[in-house]
Design an enzyme around this catalytic site. Structure first.
Site, PDB file in Angstrom:
ATOM      1  N   ARG A 360       0.808  -1.210   0.041  1.00  0.00           N
ATOM      2  CA  ARG A 360      -0.190  -0.049  -0.021  1.00  0.00           C
ATOM      3  C   ARG A 360       0.965   1.059   0.116  1.00  0.00           C
ATOM      4  O   ARG A 360       1.796   1.654   0.943  1.00  0.00           O
ATOM      5  CB  ARG A 360      -0.862   0.011   1.600  1.00  0.00           C
ATOM      6  N   GLU A 462     -12.179   2.097   2.476  1.00  0.00           N
ATOM      7  CA  GLU A 462     -12.357   2.340   4.123  1.00  0.00           C
ATOM      8  C   GLU A 462     -13.106   3.829   3.900  1.00  0.00           C
ATOM      9  O   GLU A 462     -13.400   3.940   5.292  1.00  0.00           O
ATOM     10  CB  GLU A 462     -11.006   2.215   3.895  1.00  0.00           C
ATOM     11  N   ASP A 486     -11.039   2.189   9.208  1.00  0.00           N
ATOM     12  CA  ASP A 486     -11.529   3.204   8.895  1.00  0.00           C
ATOM     13  C   ASP A 486     -13.046   3.322   8.443  1.00  0.00           C
ATOM     14  O   ASP A 486     -13.938   4.328   8.517  1.00  0.00           O
ATOM     15  CB  ASP A 486     -10.443   3.499   7.669  1.00  0.00           C
ATOM     16  N   ARG A 496     -11.194   5.864  15.717  1.00  0.00           N
ATOM     17  CA  ARG A 496     -10.550   4.709  16.528  1.00  0.00           C
ATOM     18  C   ARG A 496      -9.704   4.418  17.286  1.00  0.00           C
ATOM     19  O   ARG A 496      -9.544   3.639  17.938  1.00  0.00           O
ATOM     20  CB  ARG A 496     -10.434   3.985  15.100  1.00  0.00           C
ATOM     21  N   CYS A 533      -9.399  -6.599   4.412  1.00  0.00           N
ATOM     22  CA  CYS A 533      -7.883  -6.291   5.599  1.00  0.00           C
ATOM     23  C   CYS A 533      -8.165  -5.884   6.771  1.00  0.00           C
ATOM     24  O   CYS A 533      -7.403  -5.122   7.357  1.00  0.00           O
ATOM     25  CB  CYS A 533      -7.049  -5.977   4.684  1.00  0.00           C
TER      26      CYS A 533
HETATM   27  C1  PEP Z   1      -8.255   0.005   7.298  1.00  0.00           C
HETATM   28  O1  PEP Z   1      -8.954   0.589   7.362  1.00  0.00           O
HETATM   29  O2  PEP Z   1      -9.333  -1.472   8.132  1.00  0.00           O
HETATM   30  C2  PEP Z   1      -7.071  -0.276   7.073  1.00  0.00           C
HETATM   31  C3  PEP Z   1      -6.616  -2.174   6.863  1.00  0.00           C
HETATM   32  O3  PEP Z   1      -5.890   0.696   6.854  1.00  0.00           O
HETATM   33  P1  PEP Z   1      -5.072   1.134   8.707  1.00  0.00           P
HETATM   34  O4  PEP Z   1      -5.873   0.214   9.742  1.00  0.00           O
HETATM   35  O5  PEP Z   1      -4.021   1.112   8.305  1.00  0.00           O
HETATM   36  O6  PEP Z   1      -6.111   2.123   8.021  1.00  0.00           O
HETATM   37 MG    MG Z   2      -7.946   2.411   7.139  1.00  0.00          MG
END
Ligand code: PEP
Ligand code: MG
Length: 604
Positions: A360, A462, A486, A496, A533
């Site tokens: 990413r 997200e 997110d 979060r 993910c």
């Molecule tokens: C998510 O937002 O679910 C994600 C996998 O990205 P990150 O946790 O790195 O923001």
């Molecule tokens: Mg994210």
């Protein structure tokens, strides 16, 4: 000081710092990373920071004063948060800690301390960190000369406030953890994801903090490193000293300071049982990830740091479903160049030996803003909604181009896919596609070997807006990766990383599930693969639901792979699909949770 000193603890009451030494104290928090750590406490102290001292040119004074002002305002926000947290402490402790923090707040605006620092910056042309240190020393000297024992004792508070200011000014991790005794349990007010990345699981048993939520990146980093951790523990740092025995129970979200002999023995048994279960789960790594009715499910690993590759392979990961490249920018003052990024990515791809690696592009911003970037782009008033992730990359094209070039080059050595974070619109995808084509042309002209054909390009789903326009995005990209962390944060307007609203962070909220379902169906209609993910993917409790909604690819911290595989191997896809259909008819997440418990065999 501008205000009266804080009210001393009442007669017969203990001051907040002096809980009875040696007496067992059990505290509650959020268990964010499972496992049990038992060891000597290492209480993080910021005193170890080396403060630079330099003389400022006349022209730089206004900027330095503003920098100090920003650090003081940040400190006020931090102390207010701690004060709110202290309200949850039992009995007199809440009041005592409250008074203490009130005094800290008073020292942070219009006080002798802040006026003194500003004067030293203006008149002595000292940099802000050195000015804070000098002013603290001077105040401490004045206090030390007083006959009043109570006032003399307040020097500790002045120093604490000074350390907070210096830490904010220097914007550095608390300290290196390399000197921490082996097996120690780290206790801190707060650890950033970058601080956590410095914790070596071979040396550190686990950690606990006063601040921090279950889905923030500090928690994710802890799970990735398999470090037992409990966050959001009110009163954690009162009455504990480095060297005291501490237990961190990352399963139940408990911290026990100075455990009695029988508590210690009980936790040692629990730790043994936990480790024995982990050993059993290891046996699953060679078994296929397939449901009882024969449907294969791909389980991949999320990586925070390249050193987790071994753990991912050991757990039997089918690939890297999410490589968060933030680590490339952490704990450093300079940006990584194309060569450095190419070398690191290539090494990782080669070690994955043909398995797919989904890298990413930088998702800096919010709580994850790297030091080197913060210095360049400043802080946003509302970081989660600010210049984050792909927005940063498109505003600072050089940053994104460098990453894309490194990915194109590393992609020549294996199976690399490029993933874009925080996409909200089709225009952003088009812009990146153009940029990718330009970078590829440039590299080819230079005679540099790159992936051929070009790597697949996918987007994170997200942002609620992206989920709702998933059908418009799907034809433009090669795959979707649903980031539930997110997606939940933005759909429900819940930070979060904030433990105060952690109880409202609800993966089973119908709005979240509808967005997931809509995205999965849009991907299916467009014929592109879709994975999940976010942290939901690594929780075996949600596996049946996600599979029932049509997901066949889950990516998670390496430590979760065996747990999810065990769940996948025990469920029938036909049942999961039928139950997901029932769940999607519900409007109440408590009812959804009950239906989920039913299929997980947990119903009462
Ligand atoms: C998510 O937002 O679910 C994600 C996998 O990205 P990150 O946790 O790195 O923001
Ligand atoms: Mg994210």
């Amino acid at each position: 000081m501008r205000t009266e000193p804080p009210k001393p603890p009442g007669p017969g009451r203990k001051g907040p710092r002096d809980a009875t030494p040696g007496l067992e104290r059990a505290l509650r928090g959020l268990g964010v990373s499972p496992g049990i750590a038992i060891g000597p406490a290492h209480v993080v102290d910021v005193g170890a920071i080396q403060v630079p001292e330099y003389c400022l040119p006349e022209a730089a004074l206004a900027e330095e004063l503003a920098r100090f002002q920003a650090a003081a305002e940040k400190a006020q926000r931090q102390v207010r948060k701690l004060k709110q947290k202290a309200g949850a402490l039992p009995g007199a402790a809440a009041e005592d800690v409250g008074f203490l923090l009130e005094a800290h707040l008073a020292m942070l605006s219009g006080s002798r301390l802040t006026r003194g620092v500003e004067r030293r910056i203006r008149e002595d042309r000292l940099n802000a960190e050195a000015a804070v240190q000098a002013e603290i020393a001077s105040i401490a000297q004045t206090f030390a000369g007083m006959q009043d024992a109570y006032l003399a004792a307040r020097v500790a508070d002045v120093r604490e406030v000074g350390r907070r200011l210096i830490r904010n000014l220097m914007d550095r991790p608390f300290q290196a953890f390399s000197q921490v005794p082996v097996g120690a349990v780290v206790l801190a007010e707060e650890l950033t994801p970058a601080d956590t990345a410095l914790l070596d699981p071979r040396r550190i048993g686990g950690f606990a903090t006063v601040l921090g939520g279950a889905e923030g990146h500090t928690a994710i980093m802890a799970r990735s490193l398999s470090l037992p951790a409990t966050l959001g523990v009110a009163g954690l740092l009162q009455g504990v000293a480095s060297g005291d025995t501490v237990i961190v129970d990352g399963v139940a979200g408990r911290v026990i300071v100075n455990p009695a002999a029988e508590t210690l023995a009980a936790y040692e048994r629990r730790r043994e049982a936990w480790l024995a279960e982990r050993r059993t789960l290891k046996g699953l790594s060679a078994l296929p990830s397939v449901t009882t009715d024969g449907v294969p499910v791909t389980l991949q690993a999320n990586l925070e740091l390249p050193r987790e590759v071994d753990a991912a392979l050991e757990a039997g990961a089918a690939g890297i479903g999410l490589l968060r490249t933030e680590f490339l920018y952490m704990n450093r003052d300079t940006l990584p160049d194309e060569e450095e990024q190419t070398a690191i990515l290539t090494d990782l791809i080669v070690r994955m030996n043909g398995r797919p690696v989904t890298a990413r592009t930088l998702d800096a911003g919010g709580e994850k803003l790297a030091t080197a970037l913060r210095q360049r782009f400043g802080e946003s008033a509302n970081p989660a909604l600010g210049l984050r992730a792909i927005r940063l990359g498109l505003t600072e094209p050089k940053l994104l181009e460098t990453q894309l070039a490194a990915m194109l080059r590393a992609g020549a050595h294996g199976n690399l896919r490029i993933l874009l974070p925080m996409i909200a619109s089709v225009a952003e995808v088009r812009q990146v596609r153009e940029m990718l084509a330009t970078v590829a042309r440039r590299l080819r002209r230079r005679g540099v070997r790159i992936a051929n054909p070009l790597p697949k390009l996918g987007v994170m789903i997200e942002v609620p807006g992206a989920a709702l326009s998933a059908d418009a995005l799907a034809p433009l990209v090669d795959f979707f990766a649903i980031g539930t962390n997110d997606l939940i944060q933005y759909t429900l307007a819940i930070d979060r990383g904030d433990e105060q609203v952690a109880h409202l962070y609800d993966p089973l909220h119908p709005a979240v599930l509808r967005l997931v379902q809509f995205s999965v169906e849009a991907a299916r209609r467009a014929g592109i693969p879709v994975s999940v993910c976010g942290e939901m993917a690594g929780d075996p409790r949600y596996a049946a639901l996600l599979l029932g909604l049509g997901v066949r690819d889950l990516s998670m911290g390496p430590g979760s792979i065996p747990l999810v595989k065990r769940r996948v191997r025990a469920l029938s896809m036909a049942d999961a699909t039928a139950q997901a259909r029932r769940i999607m008819e519900q409007s109440d997440s408590a009812r959804i949770a009950a239906l989920l418990d039913e299929i997980n065999g947990l119903a009462a």
